[in-house]
Design a protein around this motif. Structure first.
Motif, PDB file in Angstrom:
ATOM      1  N   LEU A 129      -3.460  -6.084  -2.518  1.00 56.97           N
ATOM      2  CA  LEU A 129      -3.971  -5.890  -1.163  1.00 56.97           C
ATOM      3  C   LEU A 129      -3.472  -4.576  -0.570  1.00 56.97           C
ATOM      4  O   LEU A 129      -4.208  -3.893   0.167  1.00 56.97           O
ATOM      5  N   ALA A 133      -5.774  -1.487   0.774  1.00 56.39           N
ATOM      6  CA  ALA A 133      -5.613  -0.904   2.109  1.00 56.39           C
ATOM      7  C   ALA A 133      -5.423   0.606   2.040  1.00 56.39           C
ATOM      8  O   ALA A 133      -5.900   1.350   2.909  1.00 56.39           O
ATOM      9  N   HIS A 165      -8.308 -14.696  -0.177  1.00 54.99           N
ATOM     10  CA  HIS A 165      -8.379 -13.379   0.452  1.00 54.99           C
ATOM     11  C   HIS A 165      -9.824 -12.997   0.789  1.00 54.99           C
ATOM     12  O   HIS A 165     -10.053 -12.283   1.776  1.00 54.99           O
ATOM     13  N   GLU A 168     -10.338 -14.748   4.044  1.00 52.76           N
ATOM     14  CA  GLU A 168      -9.621 -14.040   5.101  1.00 52.76           C
ATOM     15  C   GLU A 168     -10.417 -12.813   5.546  1.00 52.76           C
ATOM     16  O   GLU A 168     -10.457 -12.479   6.732  1.00 52.76           O
ATOM     17  N   ARG A 169     -11.032 -12.132   4.618  1.00 56.07           N
ATOM     18  CA  ARG A 169     -11.862 -10.972   4.965  1.00 56.07           C
ATOM     19  C   ARG A 169     -13.047 -11.385   5.833  1.00 56.07           C
ATOM     20  O   ARG A 169     -13.460 -10.635   6.722  1.00 56.07           O
ATOM     21  N   TYR A 172     -11.394 -12.036   9.490  1.00 52.60           N
ATOM     22  CA  TYR A 172     -10.712 -10.999  10.243  1.00 52.60           C
ATOM     23  C   TYR A 172     -11.305  -9.625   9.944  1.00 52.60           C
ATOM     24  O   TYR A 172     -11.314  -9.171   8.793  1.00 52.60           O
ATOM     25  N   THR A 173     -11.778  -8.969  10.982  1.00 48.72           N
ATOM     26  CA  THR A 173     -12.316  -7.622  10.842  1.00 48.72           C
ATOM     27  C   THR A 173     -11.206  -6.666  10.415  1.00 48.72           C
ATOM     28  O   THR A 173     -10.100  -6.684  10.952  1.00 48.72           O
ATOM     29  N   TYR A 175      -9.744  -6.653   7.510  1.00 49.74           N
ATOM     30  CA  TYR A 175      -8.896  -7.210   6.444  1.00 49.74           C
ATOM     31  C   TYR A 175      -9.318  -6.571   5.120  1.00 49.74           C
ATOM     32  O   TYR A 175     -10.474  -6.640   4.715  1.00 49.74           O
ATOM     33  N   LYS A 176      -8.372  -5.940   4.429  1.00 47.25           N
ATOM     34  CA  LYS A 176      -8.690  -5.192   3.221  1.00 47.25           C
ATOM     35  C   LYS A 176      -8.387  -6.004   1.961  1.00 47.25           C
ATOM     36  O   LYS A 176      -7.244  -6.400   1.725  1.00 47.25           O
ATOM     37  N   THR A 177      -9.423  -6.236   1.182  1.00 51.72           N
ATOM     38  CA  THR A 177      -9.269  -6.828  -0.143  1.00 51.72           C
ATOM     39  C   THR A 177     -10.339  -6.191  -1.025  1.00 51.72           C
ATOM     40  O   THR A 177     -10.932  -5.172  -0.656  1.00 51.72           O
TER      41      THR A 177
END
Length: 528
Positions: A129, A133, A165, A168-169, A172-173, A175-177
């Motif tokens: 992750l 990012a 993950h 989660e993306r 949430y705006t 969120y890096k994956t």
């Protein structure tokens, strides 16, 4: 000079291959949309070649982490720590071809070097992750050959991390994956369950249930095959009709990539050594290549046979489909059907189970014939002994074959009885025919006319085609309809002579062979 390739990844610079750019563009749409998905197709169906082309197409916009689970030993799937270290080593090895920040490489190396503290998946994903990012471009992860991992709990835990993950993306705006994750193999990972240990009574949802449906056709089209042959023709000047040859190849293979390439390879490398190049790329050379491929033991056919042994119920069902003309309703929830479709042996044809292509069908017929020979070789021996009588001037004397079959049947089994089934006639006639054409000709069953009432056997022998209809006698009117159908079928194939074998239970029947003319066509009709 380019060549046909059936043993490794195909590349446009080295190999004659069908243009798959349209397929790649469709997959890119999924990647651009941020989808996670599985490409599951049978062995030698062009998955790895497609992934290679996809990676090149994505490089302008993404960093592509392309991994292959063949590079991880079985021992590395036995524990979470072993898997994390092995996965880290695979990423580090990719540092020569993909830009990976030095701090990410250093963190991965630290995990690998640990002696005391165990490496765990969530720590690995923290590093991944962090890389996502920091990366200037979104990262796409491709993992090929995932089948080696699917029986291991640690792999399911790995998928669960990817799912977590991904979700989660979605929530949430910023969120890096991974932009997209693509898993490729024979196994449909989407249907794996969350617990696979035998001592677990309960089943959780699949850790890959986030995956988008992948319904992109991976088979090769007739037009695509023609394009490949056009390129070959430009290089070799054989004078072939590329559209006609593409049609012949597609009709036998239904676009199964390995079979397409293998037929072309056999013509190019072996058939061309026995007949002139101009003749090799005609129907004569094509039939010779089909005879060769049906006789060889390659890895694809070995896999097919292995899978049949693993699913005896479906093997019996396919036997009934081919020999009796029975229909099996397609049901994706039926495990044997789902498994055999995954392995590429069958397809869903309007909610009916069909064998995937004619080459597979003929291979299966030959397998079933061999099993029948082991039980009783009476028919095989009789036709083998009289083989010379059935071949005159390089052509089959089908009337003589009918006569020999009727004589042998009466000697072995006696009068035809009501307990006789349609499949008995089909199987016994093919068993009688096989040694006559074996090694020189080949045959296939026309799927469109194989049902409970009739079967058309199409025989190719030294450049000649023979259309044979096998059917149960159901009265003069039905027989007249059959005569009309086969005459129309002869028109389709451009032939003037056809053959019909009827199994008649009437006590007063006239047993023997006669010749009739229907719509300008000659039919040789035999009655048993």
């Amino acid at each position: 000079m380019k060549e046909f390739n059936t043993t490794a990844v195909c590349t446009p610079s080295d190999n004659y291959m069908v243009d798959i750019s349209e397929r790649v563009e469709k997959i890119k749409v999924l990647v651009n949309a941020g989808k996670y998905f599985t490409i599951n197709r049978a062995r030698q169906y062009g998955k790895t070649t497609t992934l290679g082309a996809l990676e090149l197409a994505l490089l302008r916009k993404y960093h592509v982490l392309s991994l292959d689970f063949q590079g991880i030993s079985n021992a590395s799937f036995k524990s979470e720590e072993a898997f994390v270290k092995a996965f880290s080593r695979m990423i580090i090895r990719k540092a020569v071809s993909i830009s990976i920040p030095q701090n990410i490489v250093a963190n991965l190396k630290e995990i690998i070097s640990r002696k005391e503290e165990k490496a765990v998946l969530d720590e690995l994903f923290d590093i991944l992750l962090e890389w996502c990012a920091e990366s200037t471009n979104p990262i796409v992860m491709i993992i090929d050959e995932v089948d080696s991992a699917t029986n291991n709990q640690v792999f399911l835990d790995f998928l669960a991390q990817l799912r977590f993950h991904y979700l989660e993306r979605q929530k949430y705006t910023g969120y890096k994956t991974f932009q997209s994750v693509i898993l490729a193999g024979v196994t449909d990972v989407k249907h794996l369950k969350g617990k696979i240990r035998p001592d677990d009574d309960h089943k959780l949802n699949s850790p890959w249930n986030i995956a988008a449906d992948f319904d992109i056709d991976m088979s090769l089209s007739e037009d695509g095959i023609k394009g490949m042959l056009d390129e070959y023709e430009t290089d070799h000047h054989t004078g072939m009709d590329t559209a006609y040859m593409a049609s012949l190849i597609w009709n036998q293979t239904s676009g199964y990539p390995f079979l397409v390439s293998r037929i072309c390879q056999l013509i190019d490398e072996r058939v061309c050594k026995t007949i002139p190049l101009s003749e090799a790329w005609t129907k004569t050379g094509f039939n010779e290549a089909i005879r060769m491929i049906l006789a060889e033991s390659n890895t694809l056919f070995q896999t097919l046979t292995k899978n049949l042994k693993q699913y005896p119920q479906l093997k019996a069902a396919i036997h009934n489909i081919l020999m009796e003309g029975t229909k099996l309703t397609y049901n994706a929830d039926q495990d044997d059907i789902a498994q055999m479709q995954m392995y590429g042996l069958i397809k869903n044809d309007h909610n009916t189970v069909r064998v995937a292509n004619r080459i597979f069908e003929t291979r299966l017929y030959n397998l079933f014939m061999s099993e029948a020979e082991l039980k009783s070789n009476v028919f095989y021996n009789n036709s083998e002994l009289e083989k010379n009588r059935f071949i005159q001037n390089g052509k089959l004397n089908m009337a003589a074959i009918f006569s020999g079959f009727i004589k042998t049947y009466n000697q072995v089994f006696g009068p035809l009885e009501e307990r006789f089934k349609e499949k008995d006639g089909r199987e016994l006639f093919l068993l009688y025919l096989k040694p006559i054409i074996n090694g020189t000709g080949n045959y296939y069953i026309e799927a469109q006319t194989r049902d409970q009432t009739r079967t058309d056997v199409i025989v190719d022998y030294l450049g000649e085609q023979y259309i044979i209809e096998l059917k149960i006698w159901r009265g003069p009117r039905y027989n007249a309809d059959g005569e009309k159908q086969i005459s129309e079928y002869l028109d389709y194939f451009g032939l003037n002579i056809g053959y019909m074998l009827s199994f008649n239970f009437n006590k007063e029947k006239h047993q023997g062979i006669k010749e009739v003319e229907i719509n300008g066509k000659i039919l040789i009709e035999a009655t048993l």
